[in-house]
Design a protein around this motif. Structure first.
Motif, PDB file in Angstrom:
ATOM      1  N   VAL A  24     -19.268 -15.722  22.839  1.00 36.33           N
ATOM      2  CA  VAL A  24     -19.682 -15.438  21.463  1.00 36.33           C
ATOM      3  C   VAL A  24     -18.601 -14.598  20.790  1.00 36.33           C
ATOM      4  O   VAL A  24     -18.196 -13.551  21.292  1.00 36.33           O
ATOM      5  CB  VAL A  24     -21.046 -14.710  21.423  1.00 36.33           C
ATOM      6  CG1 VAL A  24     -21.412 -14.350  19.982  1.00 36.33           C
ATOM      7  CG2 VAL A  24     -22.130 -15.578  22.048  1.00 36.33           C
ATOM      8  N   SER A  30     -16.635 -13.176  16.983  1.00 37.06           N
ATOM      9  CA  SER A  30     -16.925 -12.267  15.867  1.00 37.06           C
ATOM     10  C   SER A  30     -17.798 -12.964  14.831  1.00 37.06           C
ATOM     11  O   SER A  30     -18.012 -14.171  14.886  1.00 37.06           O
ATOM     12  CB  SER A  30     -15.618 -11.809  15.226  1.00 37.06           C
ATOM     13  OG  SER A  30     -15.020 -12.903  14.547  1.00 37.06           O
ATOM     14  N   LYS A  31     -18.249 -12.187  13.854  1.00 41.20           N
ATOM     15  CA  LYS A  31     -19.112 -12.764  12.825  1.00 41.20           C
ATOM     16  C   LYS A  31     -18.371 -13.793  11.975  1.00 41.20           C
ATOM     17  O   LYS A  31     -18.998 -14.642  11.356  1.00 41.20           O
ATOM     18  CB  LYS A  31     -19.755 -11.684  11.972  1.00 41.20           C
ATOM     19  CG  LYS A  31     -18.806 -10.912  11.093  1.00 41.20           C
ATOM     20  CD  LYS A  31     -19.583  -9.886  10.298  1.00 41.20           C
ATOM     21  CE  LYS A  31     -18.642  -9.127   9.376  1.00 41.20           C
ATOM     22  NZ  LYS A  31     -19.371  -8.158   8.569  1.00 41.20           N
ATOM     23  N   CYS A  32     -17.061 -13.757  11.969  1.00 36.18           N
ATOM     24  CA  CYS A  32     -16.278 -14.749  11.233  1.00 36.18           C
ATOM     25  C   CYS A  32     -16.335 -16.125  11.886  1.00 36.18           C
ATOM     26  O   CYS A  32     -16.308 -17.141  11.208  1.00 36.18           O
ATOM     27  CB  CYS A  32     -14.821 -14.315  11.128  1.00 36.18           C
ATOM     28  SG  CYS A  32     -14.592 -12.796  10.207  1.00 36.18           S
ATOM     29  N   ARG A  33     -16.405 -16.104  13.231  1.00 35.33           N
ATOM     30  CA  ARG A  33     -16.468 -17.363  13.976  1.00 35.33           C
ATOM     31  C   ARG A  33     -17.169 -17.099  15.296  1.00 35.33           C
ATOM     32  O   ARG A  33     -16.588 -16.543  16.220  1.00 35.33           O
ATOM     33  CB  ARG A  33     -15.076 -17.928  14.210  1.00 35.33           C
ATOM     34  CG  ARG A  33     -15.125 -19.299  14.847  1.00 35.33           C
ATOM     35  CD  ARG A  33     -13.766 -19.952  14.911  1.00 35.33           C
ATOM     36  NE  ARG A  33     -13.910 -21.347  15.224  1.00 35.33           N
ATOM     37  CZ  ARG A  33     -13.050 -22.268  14.864  1.00 35.33           C
ATOM     38  NH1 ARG A  33     -12.001 -21.933  14.171  1.00 35.33           N
ATOM     39  NH2 ARG A  33     -13.243 -23.514  15.202  1.00 35.33           N
ATOM     40  N   ARG A  34     -18.421 -17.517  15.393  1.00 36.66           N
ATOM     41  CA  ARG A  34     -19.246 -17.202  16.562  1.00 36.66           C
ATOM     42  C   ARG A  34     -18.812 -17.934  17.824  1.00 36.66           C
ATOM     43  O   ARG A  34     -19.030 -17.431  18.917  1.00 36.66           O
ATOM     44  CB  ARG A  34     -20.714 -17.480  16.268  1.00 36.66           C
ATOM     45  CG  ARG A  34     -21.302 -16.510  15.282  1.00 36.66           C
ATOM     46  CD  ARG A  34     -21.286 -15.119  15.856  1.00 36.66           C
ATOM     47  NE  ARG A  34     -21.881 -14.173  14.911  1.00 36.66           N
ATOM     48  CZ  ARG A  34     -21.671 -12.879  14.941  1.00 36.66           C
ATOM     49  NH1 ARG A  34     -20.880 -12.361  15.842  1.00 36.66           N
ATOM     50  NH2 ARG A  34     -22.243 -12.095  14.059  1.00 36.66           N
TER      51      ARG A  34
END
Length: 167
Positions: free
Chosen positions: A99, A101-105
Motif C-alpha cells: 500500500v 501513499s495517498k497519491c497512489r495506493r
C-alpha cells in the motif's frame, strides 16, 4: 529474460494455446511447455489454454491435471505437487503491491511463491493469492478465495476460504 527468449516464450505459448488446447496432444504440449521453461512432470496433462507471463515461474509435478484457462498472474512462482487436479479457470495471483501513499495506493510491486502440495484438488474458478501454501491432500471448493495457508487434509470453501471439513 532477454528479448529473444521472451519472443520465443510468447510464440510457443500462443501456438500451444491456439492450436493444441483441449483434451488432446498432451505429450506435445508438455514438450513445448518445457521448451519455454515451464517444468512439467511425467504424465501430467495440461488442457489449455493457460495464461502465464514471461517472468512467472511454473512447476507442475507428476500425474497432474491442469484444466482450461489456468492462469498465473504476476511475476512470482507457482509450485504444484504430484497428483494434483486443478479445475478450469483457476487463478493464482503471484504479484501484488505494498500500500502506497495517498497519491497512489498501489505502491511498490511484490512477488510471491504459491505452493499447492501433493494430492490436492482445486475447484473451478478458485483464486489463490498472497503466496498461500495449500497443504497435502486438500480440497479447495469451487469459487473459493484462498488468501492464507491451508493445512494438510482439509476441505475449504468460501470467500475467504473457511474450513468445512477435516479429511
Amino acid at each position: 529474460m532477454n528479448k529473444l527468449k521472451k519472443i520465443f516464450f510468447i510464440l510457443v505459448l500462443s501456438f500451444t494455446n491456439i492450436f493444441l488446447s483441449g483434451s488432446r496432444f498432451f505429450r506435445i504440449k508438455n514438450i513445448l511447455f518445457r521448451s519455454i521453461g515451464i517444468r512439467v512432470g511425467d504424465n501430467s496433462k495440461i488442457v489449455g489454454p493457460i495464461k502465464i507471463g514471461t517472468e512467472a515461474n511454473l512447476t507442475i509435478g507428476d500425474e497432474c491435471w491442469i484444466g482450461r484457462n489456468f492462469c498465473v498472474d504476476g511475476n512470482g512462482k507457482v509450485i504444484i505437487g504430484n497428483c494434483c487436479d486443478i479445475a478450469p479457470e483457476v487463478i493464482v495471483a503471484t504479484g501484488s503491491h505494498i500500500v502506497g501513499s495517498k497519491c497512489r495506493r498501489a505502491g511498490k510491486g511484490t512477488s510471491f511463491t504459491t505452493i499447492i502440495e501433493d494430492g490436492c484438488w482445486v475447484g473451478i474458478r478458485s483464486t489463490i493469492v498472497e503466496g498461500s501454501t495449500i497443504g497435502k491432500s486438500c480440497v479447495i471448493g469451487a469459487c473459493t478465495l484462498v488468501n492464507k495457508d491451508v493445512n494438510d487434509s482439509l476441505l475449504v470453501a468460501g470467500v475467504p476460504a473457511k474450513i468445512i471439513k477435516k479429511l
